[in-house]
Design an enzyme around this catalytic site. Structure first.
Site, PDB file in Angstrom:
ATOM      1  CG  MET A  42      -2.030  -1.013   1.176  1.00 31.91           C
ATOM      2  SD  MET A  42      -3.189  -0.809   2.543  1.00 31.91           S
ATOM      3  CE  MET A  42      -4.399  -2.048   2.085  1.00 31.91           C
ATOM      4  CB  CYS A  43       0.243   4.586  -1.405  1.00 32.45           C
ATOM      5  SG  CYS A  43      -0.209   3.934  -3.022  1.00 32.45           S
ATOM      6  NE  ARG A  44       2.225   3.333   4.051  1.00 29.95           N
ATOM      7  CZ  ARG A  44       1.516   2.703   5.001  1.00 29.95           C
ATOM      8  NH1 ARG A  44       1.952   2.639   6.240  1.00 29.95           N
ATOM      9  NH2 ARG A  44       0.361   2.150   4.700  1.00 29.95           N
ATOM     10  CB  ILE A  69       5.982   7.357  -1.473  1.00 31.71           C
ATOM     11  CG1 ILE A  69       5.566   7.010  -0.045  1.00 31.71           C
ATOM     12  CG2 ILE A  69       6.986   8.506  -1.475  1.00 31.71           C
ATOM     13  CD1 ILE A  69       6.697   6.565   0.857  1.00 31.71           C
ATOM     14  CG  ASN A 116      -2.454   3.588   1.843  1.00 27.14           C
ATOM     15  OD1 ASN A 116      -2.056   2.823   0.960  1.00 27.14           O
ATOM     16  ND2 ASN A 116      -2.347   3.315   3.130  1.00 27.14           N
TER      17      ASN A 116
END
Length: 287
Positions: free
Chosen positions: A1-3, A96, A123
């Site tokens: 998963m994204c941050r 990110i 996210n």
């Protein structure tokens, strides 16, 4: 998963949060701690969006925030490093990316997404999105559809929320968007369709959402009040540089400083403005 992180408060250089904390967003791009089985690396592009208007008044509808996105891993992008050391803002987003399976690594798929004065980042994901994508995209307002540039579930969610009136009622629009996704997934037999933390801003305030069709939702934390932290940690010089109007929302904490971060409840959203935050229950709405 994204941050991701969202910042509002005393204008600061972007590098103060992207690079300098012990567990900065750039550090998280290689060494995420809370992604669990999803891995520790977020190397599928990055983006940052920031507002330059220093006032507390709503931005002109035609005035847009700045946006810088790239497809290289954030930790190796020299332009991001240089830009973040020279851009100062009192409200900015940074993200990110760890792409979903099958989602292309391309600039138009990198967060944040922008429409007019609005920024949106996310996210999580829509389960089995390729199966649902056609129905969801066709629900986007025809006037907005030509503005969709990429192929992600995140951008689709954004334009669905805009279709449902995001610019006039942010929580209601997001609840209606999630309701549509869950209803569409039900028609296709797709379980547990939505996992999300979402940040939205109009340049004056930030809305932050945490929700999952089947909990737990992706992690999300708020910084506690700066005034309280200053009294708890008078030895920390960095805390004296910002006012008590400052708040940060993050996918995972940027520091290990005790008392600095509090987790966001499941199925909730907060509105953050001028150092104040209020939290409300989030419940999808179906048409």
């Amino acid at each position: 998963m994204c941050r991701w992180l969202a910042y509002t408060g005393t204008p600061i250089l972007l590098e103060e949060l992207l690079y300098k904390p012990e567990h900065s967003l750039i550090d998280q791009s290689q060494h995420s701690r809370l992604r669990g089985d999803a891995g520790t690396t977020n190397g599928d592009g990055f983006g940052t969006g920031w507002y330059t208007d220093p006032s507390d008044e709503p931005l002109d509808p035609d005035e847009t925030p700045a946006l810088f996105r790239g497809i290289e891993p954030a930790w190796g992008d020299r332009n991001l490093r240089d830009l973040s050391a020279h851009v100062r803002s009192g409200l900015f987003f940074a993200h990110i990316r760890a792409s979903s399976p099958g989602a292309a690594v391309q600039e138009t798929n990198c967060h944040p997404f922008r429409n007019g004065r609005w920024l949106w980042m996310h996210n999580g994901g829509i389960n089995r999105f390729p199966e649902l994508r056609r129905d969801l995209v066709l629900a986007i307002d025809p006037a907005l559809f030509p503005l969709v540039e990429g192929t992600t579930d995140t951008e689709t969610m954004f334009y669905l929320a805009l279709t449902f009136g995001l610019t006039k009622d942010v929580p209601g629009a997001v609840e209606r968007m999630v309701g549509l996704v869950e209803a569409t997934a039900g028609h296709h037999g797709v379980p547990d369709p939505v996992q999300m933390t979402v940040a939205v801003s109009d340049g004056v305030r930030i809305w932050a959402f945490r929700y999952a069709s089947e909990p737990p939702a992706p992690s999300l934390f708020y910084s506690t009040s700066i005034e309280a932290l200053q009294s708890l940690h008078p030895e920390n010089a960095n805390l004296r540089l910002v006012s008590d109007r400052t708040r940060v929302v993050v996918s995972e904490p940027l520091t290990d400083l005790p008392d600095e971060w509090r987790p966001v409840d499941e199925s909730s959203y907060s509105i953050i403005e001028n150092g104040r935050d209020e939290t409300f229950r989030f419940a999808p709405q179906r048409a």
